[in-house]
Design an enzyme around this catalytic site. Structure first.
Site, PDB file in Angstrom:
ATOM      1  N   ARG A   1     -10.090 -47.333 -42.827  1.00  0.00           N
ATOM      2  CA  ARG A   1     -10.252 -47.766 -41.433  1.00  0.00           C
ATOM      3  C   ARG A   1      -9.097 -47.825 -40.372  1.00  0.00           C
ATOM      4  O   ARG A   1      -8.939 -47.935 -39.393  1.00  0.00           O
ATOM      5  CB  ARG A   1     -10.732 -49.341 -41.355  1.00  0.00           C
ATOM      6  CG  ARG A   1      -9.455 -50.110 -42.064  1.00  0.00           C
ATOM      7  CD  ARG A   1     -10.094 -51.695 -41.821  1.00  0.00           C
ATOM      8  NE  ARG A   1      -9.265 -52.579 -42.724  1.00  0.00           N
ATOM      9  CZ  ARG A   1      -9.324 -53.943 -42.704  1.00  0.00           C
ATOM     10  NH1 ARG A   1     -10.179 -54.370 -41.927  1.00  0.00           N
ATOM     11  NH2 ARG A   1      -8.589 -54.641 -43.335  1.00  0.00           N
TER      12      ARG A   1
ATOM     13  N   ARG B   1     -13.566 -63.494 -17.755  1.00  0.00           N
ATOM     14  CA  ARG B   1     -13.788 -61.974 -18.074  1.00  0.00           C
ATOM     15  C   ARG B   1     -14.654 -61.306 -17.306  1.00  0.00           C
ATOM     16  O   ARG B   1     -15.013 -60.091 -17.792  1.00  0.00           O
ATOM     17  CB  ARG B   1     -14.473 -62.138 -19.698  1.00  0.00           C
ATOM     18  CG  ARG B   1     -13.271 -62.775 -20.720  1.00  0.00           C
ATOM     19  CD  ARG B   1     -12.180 -61.909 -20.684  1.00  0.00           C
ATOM     20  NE  ARG B   1     -11.239 -62.462 -21.625  1.00  0.00           N
ATOM     21  CZ  ARG B   1     -10.095 -61.998 -21.832  1.00  0.00           C
ATOM     22  NH1 ARG B   1      -9.584 -60.847 -21.238  1.00  0.00           N
ATOM     23  NH2 ARG B   1      -9.085 -62.713 -22.925  1.00  0.00           N
TER      24      ARG B   1
ATOM     25  N   ASN C   1     -20.064 -73.123 -26.647  1.00  0.00           N
ATOM     26  CA  ASN C   1     -20.528 -74.026 -26.143  1.00  0.00           C
ATOM     27  C   ASN C   1     -20.317 -73.808 -24.551  1.00  0.00           C
ATOM     28  O   ASN C   1     -20.030 -72.999 -23.695  1.00  0.00           O
ATOM     29  CB  ASN C   1     -19.819 -75.503 -26.239  1.00  0.00           C
ATOM     30  CG  ASN C   1     -18.603 -75.670 -25.934  1.00  0.00           C
ATOM     31  OD1 ASN C   1     -18.046 -75.569 -24.887  1.00  0.00           O
ATOM     32  ND2 ASN C   1     -17.623 -75.927 -26.973  1.00  0.00           N
TER      33      ASN C   1
ATOM     34  N   HIS D   1     -10.209 -66.656 -26.803  1.00  0.00           N
ATOM     35  CA  HIS D   1     -10.975 -67.620 -26.428  1.00  0.00           C
ATOM     36  C   HIS D   1     -11.462 -68.346 -27.548  1.00  0.00           C
ATOM     37  O   HIS D   1     -12.266 -68.276 -28.299  1.00  0.00           O
ATOM     38  CB  HIS D   1     -12.283 -67.529 -25.521  1.00  0.00           C
ATOM     39  CG  HIS D   1     -11.895 -66.484 -24.256  1.00  0.00           C
ATOM     40  ND1 HIS D   1     -11.416 -67.187 -23.064  1.00  0.00           N
ATOM     41  CD2 HIS D   1     -11.746 -65.351 -24.040  1.00  0.00           C
ATOM     42  CE1 HIS D   1     -11.160 -66.271 -22.249  1.00  0.00           C
ATOM     43  NE2 HIS D   1     -11.510 -65.130 -22.750  1.00  0.00           N
ATOM     44  N   ARG D   2     -10.806 -69.466 -28.014  1.00  0.00           N
ATOM     45  CA  ARG D   2     -11.065 -69.966 -29.323  1.00  0.00           C
ATOM     46  C   ARG D   2     -11.710 -71.405 -29.266  1.00  0.00           C
ATOM     47  O   ARG D   2     -12.596 -71.833 -30.165  1.00  0.00           O
ATOM     48  CB  ARG D   2      -9.825 -70.327 -30.125  1.00  0.00           C
ATOM     49  CG  ARG D   2      -9.262 -68.821 -30.508  1.00  0.00           C
ATOM     50  CD  ARG D   2      -7.853 -68.953 -31.494  1.00  0.00           C
ATOM     51  NE  ARG D   2      -6.642 -69.683 -30.624  1.00  0.00           N
ATOM     52  CZ  ARG D   2      -5.990 -68.911 -29.598  1.00  0.00           C
ATOM     53  NH1 ARG D   2      -6.033 -67.638 -29.577  1.00  0.00           N
ATOM     54  NH2 ARG D   2      -4.980 -69.672 -29.081  1.00  0.00           N
TER      55      ARG D   2
ATOM     56  N   GLU E   1      -9.913 -58.912 -27.327  1.00  0.00           N
ATOM     57  CA  GLU E   1      -9.580 -59.837 -26.480  1.00  0.00           C
ATOM     58  C   GLU E   1     -10.462 -61.085 -26.306  1.00  0.00           C
ATOM     59  O   GLU E   1      -9.892 -62.078 -25.898  1.00  0.00           O
ATOM     60  CB  GLU E   1      -9.758 -59.356 -24.866  1.00  0.00           C
ATOM     61  CG  GLU E   1      -8.871 -58.092 -24.755  1.00  0.00           C
ATOM     62  CD  GLU E   1      -8.866 -57.508 -22.991  1.00  0.00           C
ATOM     63  OE1 GLU E   1      -9.572 -58.391 -22.357  1.00  0.00           O
ATOM     64  OE2 GLU E   1      -8.162 -56.652 -22.910  1.00  0.00           O
ATOM     65  N   LEU E   2     -11.466 -60.886 -26.794  1.00  0.00           N
ATOM     66  CA  LEU E   2     -12.528 -61.890 -26.967  1.00  0.00           C
ATOM     67  C   LEU E   2     -12.055 -63.159 -27.979  1.00  0.00           C
ATOM     68  O   LEU E   2     -12.289 -64.440 -27.718  1.00  0.00           O
ATOM     69  CB  LEU E   2     -13.864 -61.666 -27.337  1.00  0.00           C
ATOM     70  CG  LEU E   2     -15.104 -62.504 -27.407  1.00  0.00           C
ATOM     71  CD1 LEU E   2     -15.375 -63.168 -26.061  1.00  0.00           C
ATOM     72  CD2 LEU E   2     -16.387 -61.817 -28.077  1.00  0.00           C
TER      73      LEU E   2
END
Length: 265
Positions: A193, A220, A209, A118-119, A114-115
């Site tokens: 894995r 989030r 930033n 955010h690109r 999910e993280l």
């Protein structure tokens, strides 16, 4: 299998070269801004993120002091008021100069999937399970799950079997035998894995930033956000508010949700 707790550590923040800033301000006539050095307002490293945002903002309008820009007849001298105006006027581009880096430890791949959505304004370096062989399966359980004895017994039994299978495969493939090439270890580790749960704990370095952080912090921690990432960003928010209160002090926390006064900066 061991139970773990998601962890946040701030590992990087802006560090300004005040000698270079001084040289620049003398050249453009912004010496009055230098007076803040004497008052001790610009020489505390904890204020560097705020100082950088203010510096970038004042450069945009040449607002170091009245008169340098004929269109500017008065300037805000209080940093909190100045940065508050940056936020309220949605002048978010100057916030992109201010970056914070975190090491996020014992977070699941559920969270990291999910993280990485955010690109913009973000850098990510995540532990590679193609190279890192799993010898155990660290796992986070929310409080409500830990309060369910039957669930925990079944979950830990399943994870224990999955962990044992990881160890069996390593032995079966002879990965620790003398002379096994790293390329072969990597090949088999990548296969192994696939049998690890998505909830297995991992780690990454995540840098963003302030403009991105403000948006991500709100998104989030929202009531509908996934519970692990919500917990993690609450801790990130607490860290950021301590590091740069003038850039994150407009948030109110309501039932775990971080709600900014100024949105879409």
């Amino acid at each position: 299998m061991k139970r773990v707790e998601p962890q946040v550590r701030l590992i990087s923040r802006p560090q300004l070269d005040y000698e270079a800033i001084t040289d620049y301000l003398k050249e453009v006539g912004g010496e009055s801004w230098l007076g803040r050095f004497d008052r001790g307002e610009l020489d505390d490293h904890l204020n560097d993120p705020q100082n950088l945002a203010e510096f970038a903002g004042r450069l945009c309008y040449r607002s170091w002091e009245p008169g340098l820009n004929p269109n500017v007849t008065r300037v805000r001298t209080d940093q909190d008021a100045y940065l508050g105006n940056i936020l309220s006027s949605l002048h978010g581009s100057v916030l992109e100069h201010v970056n914070f880096g975190f090491v996020l430890h014992n977070v699941s791949r559920v969270l990291t999937h999910e993280l990485i959505r955010h690109r913009p304004g973000v850098a990510v370096s995540q532990e590679s399970l193609r190279f890192v062989r799993l010898s155990d399966l660290p796992f986070w359980f929310p409080d409500w799950a830990q309060d369910d004895p039957e669930l925990m017994e079944r979950a830990e039994d399943m994870l224990q079997k999955m962990e044992e299978f990881q160890l069996w495969m390593a032995d079966h493939f002879g990965l620790d035998d003398e002379g096994v090439k790293f390329a072969e270890k990597k090949h088999k580790t990548s296969f192994m894995r696939r049998f690890a749960p998505e909830g297995v704990a991992t780690g990454l370095v995540w840098t963003a930033n302030v403009r991105t952080l403000r948006h991500t912090l709100e998104a989030r921690t929202a009531p509908g956000a996934e519970e692990e990432i919500r917990l993690l960003f609450h801790r990130i928010g607490e860290t950021l508010r301590q590091e740069a209160p003038a850039l994150f002090g407009d948030y109110t926390v309501e039932d775990g949700a971080w709600v900014p006064q100024w949105r879409k900066v």
